[in-house]
Design a protein around this motif. Structure first.
Motif, PDB file in Angstrom:
ATOM      1  N   PHE A 220       0.867  -1.425   0.159  1.00  0.00           N
ATOM      2  CA  PHE A 220       0.323  -0.152   0.494  1.00  0.00           C
ATOM      3  C   PHE A 220       0.849   1.649  -0.082  1.00  0.00           C
ATOM      4  CE2 PHE A 220      -2.077  -2.873   2.296  1.00  0.00           C
ATOM      5  CZ  PHE A 220      -3.514  -3.471   1.373  1.00  0.00           C
ATOM      6  N   GLY A 221       2.599   1.246   0.219  1.00  0.00           N
ATOM      7  CA  GLY A 221       2.829   2.028  -0.330  1.00  0.00           C
ATOM      8  C   GLY A 221       3.491   2.365   1.517  1.00  0.00           C
ATOM      9  N   ALA A 222       4.864   2.576   1.090  1.00  0.00           N
ATOM     10  CA  ALA A 222       5.674   2.956   2.188  1.00  0.00           C
ATOM     11  C   ALA A 222       4.786   4.187   2.993  1.00  0.00           C
ATOM     12  CB  ALA A 222       7.769   3.137   2.496  1.00  0.00           C
ATOM     13  N   PRO A 223       4.376   3.861   4.733  1.00  0.00           N
ATOM     14  CA  PRO A 223       3.611   5.060   5.393  1.00  0.00           C
ATOM     15  C   PRO A 223       4.569   5.983   5.870  1.00  0.00           C
ATOM     16  CG  PRO A 223       3.754   2.765   6.130  1.00  0.00           C
ATOM     17  CD  PRO A 223       5.018   2.925   5.154  1.00  0.00           C
ATOM     18  N   SER A 224       5.456   5.915   6.137  1.00  0.00           N
ATOM     19  CA  SER A 224       6.616   7.174   7.077  1.00  0.00           C
ATOM     20  C   SER A 224       6.868   8.100   6.151  1.00  0.00           C
ATOM     21  CB  SER A 224       7.175   6.042   8.131  1.00  0.00           C
ATOM     22  OG  SER A 224       6.453   5.179   8.487  1.00  0.00           O
ATOM     23  N   MET A 225       6.986   9.385   7.055  1.00  0.00           N
ATOM     24  CA  MET A 225       7.987  10.231   6.047  1.00  0.00           C
ATOM     25  C   MET A 225       9.578   9.779   5.596  1.00  0.00           C
ATOM     26  SD  MET A 225       5.981  12.984   5.926  1.00  0.00           S
ATOM     27  CE  MET A 225       6.326  14.519   5.936  1.00  0.00           C
ATOM     28  N   PRO A 226      10.053  10.565   4.906  1.00  0.00           N
ATOM     29  CA  PRO A 226      11.443   9.502   4.651  1.00  0.00           C
ATOM     30  C   PRO A 226      12.439  11.113   5.226  1.00  0.00           C
ATOM     31  CG  PRO A 226      10.921  11.046   2.306  1.00  0.00           C
ATOM     32  CD  PRO A 226       9.516  11.235   3.749  1.00  0.00           C
ATOM     33  N   PHE A 227      13.188   9.477   6.023  1.00  0.00           N
ATOM     34  CA  PHE A 227      13.963  11.087   6.500  1.00  0.00           C
ATOM     35  C   PHE A 227      14.850  11.639   5.570  1.00  0.00           C
ATOM     36  CE2 PHE A 227      18.592  10.793   8.612  1.00  0.00           C
ATOM     37  CZ  PHE A 227      18.278  11.012   9.888  1.00  0.00           C
ATOM     38  N   ASN A 228      15.407  12.671   5.834  1.00  0.00           N
ATOM     39  CA  ASN A 228      16.774  13.512   5.277  1.00  0.00           C
ATOM     40  C   ASN A 228      18.170  13.325   5.962  1.00  0.00           C
ATOM     41  OD1 ASN A 228      17.710  15.231   3.692  1.00  0.00           O
ATOM     42  ND2 ASN A 228      16.390  16.857   3.405  1.00  0.00           N
ATOM     43  N   PRO A 229      18.636  12.624   5.904  1.00  0.00           N
ATOM     44  CA  PRO A 229      19.745  12.613   6.112  1.00  0.00           C
ATOM     45  C   PRO A 229      20.786  14.242   6.418  1.00  0.00           C
ATOM     46  CG  PRO A 229      20.187  11.311   4.297  1.00  0.00           C
ATOM     47  CD  PRO A 229      18.785  11.895   4.534  1.00  0.00           C
ATOM     48  N   VAL A 230      20.565  14.529   5.155  1.00  0.00           N
ATOM     49  CA  VAL A 230      21.519  15.750   4.628  1.00  0.00           C
ATOM     50  C   VAL A 230      20.686  16.904   5.283  1.00  0.00           C
ATOM     51  CG1 VAL A 230      22.932  15.094   2.414  1.00  0.00           C
ATOM     52  CG2 VAL A 230      20.566  16.395   2.450  1.00  0.00           C
ATOM     53  N   GLY A 231      19.760  16.954   5.107  1.00  0.00           N
ATOM     54  CA  GLY A 231      18.832  18.091   5.685  1.00  0.00           C
ATOM     55  C   GLY A 231      19.225  17.823   7.658  1.00  0.00           C
ATOM     56  N   VAL A 232      18.935  17.024   8.145  1.00  0.00           N
ATOM     57  CA  VAL A 232      19.815  16.410   9.931  1.00  0.00           C
ATOM     58  C   VAL A 232      20.982  17.154  10.128  1.00  0.00           C
ATOM     59  CG1 VAL A 232      19.273  15.358  11.649  1.00  0.00           C
ATOM     60  CG2 VAL A 232      17.477  14.962   9.844  1.00  0.00           C
ATOM     61  N   ALA A 233      21.345  16.580   8.938  1.00  0.00           N
ATOM     62  CA  ALA A 233      23.293  17.346   9.072  1.00  0.00           C
ATOM     63  C   ALA A 233      23.541  18.562   8.880  1.00  0.00           C
ATOM     64  CB  ALA A 233      24.353  15.965   8.223  1.00  0.00           C
ATOM     65  N   VAL A 234      22.954  18.841   8.214  1.00  0.00           N
ATOM     66  CA  VAL A 234      23.003  20.524   8.191  1.00  0.00           C
ATOM     67  C   VAL A 234      22.564  20.812   9.744  1.00  0.00           C
ATOM     68  CG1 VAL A 234      22.109  22.937   6.711  1.00  0.00           C
ATOM     69  CG2 VAL A 234      23.248  19.834   5.939  1.00  0.00           C
ATOM     70  N   ALA A 235      21.045  20.833   9.831  1.00  0.00           N
ATOM     71  CA  ALA A 235      20.186  21.344  11.079  1.00  0.00           C
ATOM     72  C   ALA A 235      20.581  21.405  12.094  1.00  0.00           C
ATOM     73  CB  ALA A 235      18.864  20.979  11.248  1.00  0.00           C
ATOM     74  N   MET A 236      21.854  20.157  12.478  1.00  0.00           N
ATOM     75  CA  MET A 236      23.164  19.641  13.468  1.00  0.00           C
ATOM     76  C   MET A 236      24.451  20.690  13.513  1.00  0.00           C
ATOM     77  SD  MET A 236      22.136  15.878  14.714  1.00  0.00           S
ATOM     78  CE  MET A 236      23.110  16.308  15.806  1.00  0.00           C
ATOM     79  N   ARG A 237      24.712  21.610  11.827  1.00  0.00           N
ATOM     80  CA  ARG A 237      25.514  22.007  11.847  1.00  0.00           C
ATOM     81  C   ARG A 237      26.867  21.351  12.246  1.00  0.00           C
ATOM     82  NH1 ARG A 237      24.270  28.176  11.708  1.00  0.00           N
ATOM     83  NH2 ARG A 237      22.263  27.645  12.854  1.00  0.00           N
ATOM     84  N   ALA A 238      26.239  20.253  11.140  1.00  0.00           N
ATOM     85  CA  ALA A 238      27.825  19.192  10.857  1.00  0.00           C
ATOM     86  C   ALA A 238      29.311  19.290  10.288  1.00  0.00           C
ATOM     87  CB  ALA A 238      27.724  18.171  10.647  1.00  0.00           C
TER      88      ALA A 238
END
Ligand SMILES: Cc1ncc(C[n+]2csc(CCOP(=O)(O)OP(=O)(O)O)c2C)c(N)n1
Ligand code: SF4
Length: 284
Positions: free
Chosen positions: A144-162
């Protein structure tokens, strides 16, 4: 002079046409470009198709548990900071099973690189949705399709000021090799998330799908501009930027925050057995 031949040529267990082959080529190119001899490098992986990549390079390697590439990679770097340590694993391994390790590695900012083969699917276990699968993607396990929102690895890493955040594409080998080189040169934690078509199980994010969307970042993009990097990290529609999204030159690498990492590498230090004995007895 170091060449790609120094890293050998091995038979692989990957499907013909898999994006992993191009990432392997880019990795060899980057290591040769950096002038690193095989004994100066340690590749660390977990479990999965991508996690087999270190098996196909003649250099130091550690193959651990699923999702656990980053903890041993950091331990190896702590024990011997002279080694270039690269964790290389799938998106499931890096962001699903290893999700918390990913966040911890960003926070620590140890001088290692994570190259994540992001095929937006679980390849080894035959095609279940992964953390980066797009919402609604149909798979055999998610009819029925992947039911969860995708994780955005680069978004999270930038948000954390990696330390350093880049996104590459297996269809752009030379560009990807350049990103890996820049990531390894960065003196802190660096992430290269790589779009990698899985020709057997991901029928949505195909070579054609990526080619239609990926666009190299232009010269005008300033990777030290956090807001611009955030905008680019979340541009995930008709165009998806690839290149160095973000670079943080201001945070200190972990080694300079931890006194025990200064001086001679732990691996080659002569232990002071008398002091060790005293410490052990103090617990008695
Ligand atoms: C802790 C744990 N959970 C689940 C598994 C089963 N498992 C093995 S490989 C894999 C998926 C691998 O996917 P990914 O990391 O994206 O790599 P790929 O095979 O797509 O390259 C899973 C779920 C496991 N080995 N260990
Ligand atoms: S299953 Fe997918 S990721 Fe695994 S080797 Fe085949 S094409 Fe590559």
């Amino acid at each position: 002079m170091v060449t790609t031949d120094d890293y050998g040529e091995f038979e692989t267990a990957w499907c013909p046409g898999c994006g992993n082959f191009s990432i392997l080529k880019a990795m060899k190119k980057a290591l040769a470009g950096l002038g690193l001899a095989p004994h100066q490098v340690c590749l660390v992986s977990g479990i999965g198709q991508a996690a087999k990549a270190p098996h196909y390079l003649r250099c130091n390697a550690f193959n651990g548990l699923h999702g656990r590439a980053l903890p041993p990679a950091q331990a190896i770097k702590m024990a011997n900071p002279k080694l270039t340590v690269i964790a290389e694993s799938g998106d499931g391994c890096s962001y699903g099973e290893g999700g918390n390790h990913f966040l911890a590695a960003v926070r620590r900012n140890m001088d290692i690189t994570l190259v994540a083969h992001d095929n937006q699917i679980y390849g080894l276990t035959k095609g279940q949705a992964s953390p980066t699968s797009l919402l609604g993607m149909k798979t055999k396990a998610q009819p029925f399709g992947a039911p969860s929102m995708p994780f955005n690895p680069v978004g999270v890493a930038v948000a954390m000021r990696a330390g350093f955040v880049a996104r590459g594409f297996a269809g752009e080998i030379d560009h990807l090799a350049g990103l890996i080189e820049a990531a390894v040169r960065h003196p802190g934690f660096s992430l290269v998330d790589v779009f990698q078509p899985c020709v057997s199980f991901n029928k949505l994010n195909t070579y054609a799908w990526y080619k239609e969307r990926v666009r190299k970042l232009d010269e005008e993009h300033d990777p030290t501009d956090w807001q611009a990097a955030m905008n680019k990290a979340f541009e995930m529609g008709e165009t998806i930027p690839i290149g160095v999204l973000w670079r943080n030159d201001e945070i200190e690498p972990f080694a300079s925050r931890l006194p025990t990492m200064r001086g001679e590498p732990l691996a080659t230090r002569v232990p002071d057995l008398q002091t060790l004995d005293k410490v052990m007895h103090s617990y008695g």
